[in-house]
Design an enzyme around this catalytic site. Structure first.
Site, PDB file in Angstrom:
ATOM      1  N   TRP A 134       0.803  -1.227   0.000  1.00  0.00           N
ATOM      2  CA  TRP A 134       0.000   0.000   0.000  1.00  0.00           C
ATOM      3  C   TRP A 134       0.828   1.265   0.000  1.00  0.00           C
ATOM      4  CZ3 TRP A 134       2.091   2.348   4.018  1.00  0.00           C
ATOM      5  CH2 TRP A 134       2.642   1.544   5.024  1.00  0.00           C
ATOM      6  N   ASN A 135       2.161   1.165   0.190  1.00  0.00           N
ATOM      7  CA  ASN A 135       2.885   2.415   0.477  1.00  0.00           C
ATOM      8  C   ASN A 135       3.037   3.338  -0.735  1.00  0.00           C
ATOM      9  OD1 ASN A 135       4.755   0.639  -0.572  1.00  0.00           O
ATOM     10  ND2 ASN A 135       6.413   1.281   0.767  1.00  0.00           N
ATOM     11  N   LYS A 158      -3.064  -8.632  -7.021  1.00  0.00           N
ATOM     12  CA  LYS A 158      -3.649  -8.707  -5.673  1.00  0.00           C
ATOM     13  C   LYS A 158      -3.016  -7.545  -4.911  1.00  0.00           C
ATOM     14  CE  LYS A 158      -3.523  -9.793  -1.143  1.00  0.00           C
ATOM     15  NZ  LYS A 158      -4.403  -8.673  -0.758  1.00  0.00           N
ATOM     16  N   HIS A 159      -3.789  -6.495  -4.725  1.00  0.00           N
ATOM     17  CA  HIS A 159      -3.233  -5.326  -4.054  1.00  0.00           C
ATOM     18  C   HIS A 159      -3.458  -5.445  -2.546  1.00  0.00           C
ATOM     19  CE1 HIS A 159      -1.276  -1.586  -4.116  1.00  0.00           C
ATOM     20  NE2 HIS A 159      -1.811  -1.059  -5.211  1.00  0.00           N
ATOM     21  N   ALA A 160      -2.769  -4.578  -1.794  1.00  0.00           N
ATOM     22  CA  ALA A 160      -2.955  -4.565  -0.343  1.00  0.00           C
ATOM     23  C   ALA A 160      -4.421  -4.229  -0.022  1.00  0.00           C
ATOM     24  CB  ALA A 160      -2.028  -3.538   0.297  1.00  0.00           C
ATOM     25  N   GLY A 210       6.676  -6.264  -0.746  1.00  0.00           N
ATOM     26  CA  GLY A 210       6.034  -6.252   0.565  1.00  0.00           C
ATOM     27  C   GLY A 210       7.008  -6.700   1.631  1.00  0.00           C
ATOM     28  N   SER A 211       6.455  -7.250   2.689  1.00  0.00           N
ATOM     29  CA  SER A 211       7.283  -7.607   3.840  1.00  0.00           C
ATOM     30  C   SER A 211       7.964  -8.959   3.620  1.00  0.00           C
ATOM     31  CB  SER A 211       6.398  -7.668   5.082  1.00  0.00           C
ATOM     32  OG  SER A 211       5.416  -8.672   4.884  1.00  0.00           O
ATOM     33  N   GLU A 232      10.629  -8.010  -3.915  1.00  0.00           N
ATOM     34  CA  GLU A 232      11.130  -6.703  -3.451  1.00  0.00           C
ATOM     35  C   GLU A 232      10.629  -6.538  -2.027  1.00  0.00           C
ATOM     36  OE1 GLU A 232      13.130  -4.936  -5.090  1.00  0.00           O
ATOM     37  OE2 GLU A 232      12.810  -5.303  -7.214  1.00  0.00           O
ATOM     38  N   LEU A 233      11.501  -6.804  -1.057  1.00  0.00           N
ATOM     39  CA  LEU A 233      11.024  -6.868   0.329  1.00  0.00           C
ATOM     40  C   LEU A 233      11.503  -5.662   1.131  1.00  0.00           C
ATOM     41  CD1 LEU A 233      11.539 -10.713   0.726  1.00  0.00           C
ATOM     42  CD2 LEU A 233       9.580  -9.465  -0.189  1.00  0.00           C
ATOM     43  N   CYS A 266      10.399   1.432   1.498  1.00  0.00           N
ATOM     44  CA  CYS A 266      11.394   0.370   1.664  1.00  0.00           C
ATOM     45  C   CYS A 266      12.799   0.941   1.537  1.00  0.00           C
ATOM     46  CB  CYS A 266      11.164  -0.713   0.629  1.00  0.00           C
ATOM     47  SG  CYS A 266      11.096  -0.070  -1.043  1.00  0.00           S
TER      48      CYS A 266
HETATM   49  P1  NAP Z   1       2.794  -6.895   3.510  1.00  0.00           P
HETATM   50  O1  NAP Z   1       2.000  -7.053   4.729  1.00  0.00           O
HETATM   51  O2  NAP Z   1       3.797  -7.931   3.191  1.00  0.00           O
HETATM   52  O3  NAP Z   1       1.770  -6.741   2.312  1.00  0.00           O
HETATM   53  C1  NAP Z   1       2.185  -6.659   0.975  1.00  0.00           C
HETATM   54  C2  NAP Z   1       1.211  -7.429   0.105  1.00  0.00           C
HETATM   55  O4  NAP Z   1       1.352  -8.824   0.380  1.00  0.00           O
HETATM   56  C3  NAP Z   1      -0.245  -7.088   0.372  1.00  0.00           C
HETATM   57  O5  NAP Z   1      -0.957  -7.181  -0.833  1.00  0.00           O
HETATM   58  C4  NAP Z   1      -0.678  -8.182   1.336  1.00  0.00           C
HETATM   59  O6  NAP Z   1      -2.058  -8.401   1.323  1.00  0.00           O
HETATM   60  C5  NAP Z   1       0.091  -9.360   0.780  1.00  0.00           C
HETATM   61  N1  NAP Z   1       0.381 -10.424   1.719  1.00  0.00           N
HETATM   62  C6  NAP Z   1       0.674 -10.313   3.039  1.00  0.00           C
HETATM   63  N2  NAP Z   1       0.943 -11.513   3.558  1.00  0.00           N
HETATM   64  C7  NAP Z   1       0.818 -12.414   2.558  1.00  0.00           C
HETATM   65  C8  NAP Z   1       0.951 -13.836   2.467  1.00  0.00           C
HETATM   66  N3  NAP Z   1       1.297 -14.557   3.522  1.00  0.00           N
HETATM   67  N4  NAP Z   1       0.728 -14.427   1.284  1.00  0.00           N
HETATM   68  C9  NAP Z   1       0.389 -13.689   0.209  1.00  0.00           C
HETATM   69  N5  NAP Z   1       0.237 -12.361   0.216  1.00  0.00           N
HETATM   70  C10 NAP Z   1       0.454 -11.722   1.380  1.00  0.00           C
HETATM   71  O7  NAP Z   1       3.608  -5.541   3.484  1.00  0.00           O
HETATM   72  P2  NAP Z   1       3.065  -4.102   3.831  1.00  0.00           P
HETATM   73  O8  NAP Z   1       3.073  -3.950   5.308  1.00  0.00           O
HETATM   74  O9  NAP Z   1       1.797  -3.847   3.103  1.00  0.00           O
HETATM   75  O10 NAP Z   1       4.191  -3.207   3.139  1.00  0.00           O
HETATM   76  C11 NAP Z   1       5.324  -2.818   3.826  1.00  0.00           C
HETATM   77  C12 NAP Z   1       6.519  -3.696   3.518  1.00  0.00           C
HETATM   78  O11 NAP Z   1       6.772  -3.683   2.106  1.00  0.00           O
HETATM   79  C13 NAP Z   1       7.765  -3.143   4.166  1.00  0.00           C
HETATM   80  O12 NAP Z   1       8.543  -4.182   4.666  1.00  0.00           O
HETATM   81  C14 NAP Z   1       8.475  -2.461   2.994  1.00  0.00           C
HETATM   82  O13 NAP Z   1       9.849  -2.290   3.182  1.00  0.00           O
HETATM   83  C15 NAP Z   1       8.137  -3.373   1.881  1.00  0.00           C
HETATM   84  N6  NAP Z   1       8.321  -2.707   0.587  1.00  0.00           N
HETATM   85  C16 NAP Z   1       9.354  -3.094  -0.216  1.00  0.00           C
HETATM   86  C17 NAP Z   1       9.582  -2.447  -1.411  1.00  0.00           C
HETATM   87  C18 NAP Z   1      10.723  -2.832  -2.308  1.00  0.00           C
HETATM   88  O14 NAP Z   1      10.708  -2.452  -3.475  1.00  0.00           O
HETATM   89  N7  NAP Z   1      11.710  -3.592  -1.860  1.00  0.00           N
HETATM   90  C19 NAP Z   1       8.747  -1.409  -1.800  1.00  0.00           C
HETATM   91  C20 NAP Z   1       7.707  -1.035  -0.954  1.00  0.00           C
HETATM   92  C21 NAP Z   1       7.509  -1.705   0.238  1.00  0.00           C
HETATM   93  P3  NAP Z   1      -3.014  -7.833   2.502  1.00  0.00           P
HETATM   94  O15 NAP Z   1      -2.936  -6.348   2.441  1.00  0.00           O
HETATM   95  O16 NAP Z   1      -4.356  -8.361   2.128  1.00  0.00           O
HETATM   96  O17 NAP Z   1      -2.465  -8.380   3.780  1.00  0.00           O
END
Ligand code: NAP
Length: 458
Positions: A134-135, A158-160, A210-211, A232-233, A266
């Site tokens: 979502w960021n 599949k977006h946040a 994501g995370s 990309e975590l 991130c």
């Molecule tokens: P997140 O909780 O991992 O969510 C990201 C996406 O993954 C969402 O669509 C989420 O869906 C989905 N998701 C979560 N758990 C999942 C699972 N077990 N299986 C499948 N899909 C799953 O991350 P966030 O809190 O939204 O975003 C912040 C993180 O993203 C931070 O760690 C940040 O550093 C990282 N990030 C990295 C980059 C990069 O380019 N390296 C860029 C931006 C952000 P739901 O919303 O439905 O839970």
């Protein structure tokens, strides 16, 4: 997690959305597969015309789209406008360069492989699943979607769960620009439904931003089904300031690098590492600039820092700060959440960090900076490389030998000298270690979801 728009400035849920059922998911996948059969044989010139038309539509809609981003996740409005325009730029970039990036690569001396001619060709893979955070609700998706569609792939998103309006804008954008129906489909599903989509035989690859836990889970499914994945975590990027640096400029950039996007990037610098010779001066400048930030309603154009996007995100940030303070960290700025509605957290600068504090190893996703004092470049590097992450880094120095030494020794996907990390369509983007693998943007990004087909002719 409910699929809903909850305004982080007020804490009020403004709109909720029904999750897609199995029939809707099947329809999305079938449309994406059908669109692929058309798109894969469409010329680059035609795809580029559609991509440029889609970019024009987004550009024309910039004010409404930016407002929607700010309401859904709290980004200051000027930064939302910048995000939309960066998406437009990326779409035009790939419209212009995709054909060159994916041109055939002939072997100069085919006789060395007993051929009259030999070359490598880039071909699209098919439907690619994008799991996105979502960021940067539009930018994260567009930086995948623009190259993917220009290569001839199709996408399902599949977006946040907290940015459904951004997800739905993306669902129609490319079709409105002329792409075949289904070229890019949003599936309104929860994270538990992701594995079944990835397992579907029509889905050939996955990209997740994501995370780390989400990355591990999706990569495990991709691995079990032998599907290509790009991850990309998270990151906890170091920002190193050495004695030869311009301290005023470094402190100004340090603040910007930490609080852009309300500190939820991130590639935000999160750990600031200052040489002892300039530590006191840098710390004073940094703290003063953090204290001077205007925190408030992100729709107000004078606001510099808005709320954290979710209530749980704000709680996690507060826990990291409270843990550090309980273990002896000094608070040079901020240090708490203000009273009142919304998920605000005061811009914070912590110093005196020790290894028993969680914030030393974990990612602080909000406007909280950690400051370290180091005796020399070796100690700076040790702290820079201390975490399990390896996304990007910044080094401030005007000493050429020192610059070269840091570039060579920092464990990260990028090093920015005398600046802050920013993603550009022209530069490859991605991390190492627990920050993931694969690259987005530039030529590397469009090649990730291609079959590099070798052709040999006798
Ligand atoms: P997140 O909780 O991992 O969510 C990201 C996406 O993954 C969402 O669509 C989420 O869906 C989905 N998701 C979560 N758990 C999942 C699972 N077990 N299986 C499948 N899909 C799953 O991350 P966030 O809190 O939204 O975003 C912040 C993180 O993203 C931070 O760690 C940040 O550093 C990282 N990030 C990295 C980059 C990069 O380019 N390296 C860029 C931006 C952000 P739901 O919303 O439905 O839970």
């Amino acid at each position: 997690m409910a699929i809903a728009t909850t305004n982080p400035t007020t804490g009020l849920t403004e709109q909720t959305f029904e999750e897609h059922d199995a029939a809707q998911v099947e329809k999305g996948l079938a449309e994406a597969q059908s669109a692929f059969e058309t798109l894969r044989v469409t010329s680059y010139a035609q795809r580029a015309a559609w991509m440029r038309a889609s970019a024009d539509l987004l550009e024309a809609d910039v004010d409404a789209a930016a407002r929607m981003l700010t309401v859904e996740m709290g980004k200051p409005i000027a930064q939302s406008v910048a995000e939309v325009l960066k998406c437009v730029k990326n779409m035009r970039f790939y419209a212009e360069h995709a054909e060159g990036f994916l041109a055939d690569e002939p072997l100069d001396d085919p006789s060395s492989v007993n051929a009259s001619k030999a070359w490598a060709r880039y071909e699209p893979l098919g439907v690619v699943l994008a799991v996105m955070p979502w960021n940067y609700p539009l930018w994260q998706v567009i930086r995948f979607a623009a190259p993917a569609l220009m290569a001839g792939n199709t996408g399902v998103l599949k977006h946040a769960s907290n940015v459904p309006q951004a997800a739905l804008l993306l669902d129609t954008l490319f079709e409105r620009g002329g792409f075949p129906v289904g070229s890019f489909r949003t599936l309104l599903i929860g994270s538990r439904a992701v594995a079944a989509v990835l397992e579907d035989r029509r889905v050939k690859a996955v990209t997740l931003t994501g995370s780390e836990p989400a990355g591990r889970s999706v990569a495990a499914t991709a691995g079990a089904h032998i599907k290509k994945a790009v991850l990309e975590l998270g990151g906890s990027d170091p920002f190193i300031v050495m004695p030869s640096a311009d301290l005023e400029a470094a402190a100004t950039m340090a603040v910007k690098a930490r609080v852009a996007n309300n500190g939820q990037s991130c590639i935000a610098a999160k750990r600031f590492i200052a040489h002892t010779d300039i530590y006191d001066e840098f710390a004073a400048l940094f703290a003063a600039k953090m204290n001077a930030l205007v925190v408030g309603d992100p729709l107000d154009p004078t606001t510099e820092v808005g709320p954290v996007a979710t209530s749980s995100g704000r709680d996690e940030l507060a826990e990291l700060v409270d843990d550090a303070v309980a273990r002896g960290a000094q608070v040079l700025a901020g240090g708490s959440a203000p009273a009142g509605p919304g998920y605000f957290y005061t811009p914070t600068l912590l110093a005196g960090l020790t290894d028993d504090m969680r914030i030393v190893m974990e990612e602080a996703f909000g406007p909280v900076a950690s400051l370290y004092r180091v005796a020399d470049r070796e100690e700076a590097l040790a702290i820079a490389n201390q975490t399990t992450f390896g996304l990007s880094s910044a080094v401030w120095t005007n000493d050429a030998a020192e610059e070269d030494w840091f570039i060579r020794n920092i464990d990260a996907g990028a090093v920015f000298i005398n600046g802050m990390t920013i993603s550009y369509p022209e530069l490859p983007f991605g991390g190492i270690k627990d920050s993931g693998y694969g690259r987005e943007l530039a030529a590397a990004g469009i090649r990730e979801f291609c079959n590099l087909k070798t052709v040999w002719k006798g």
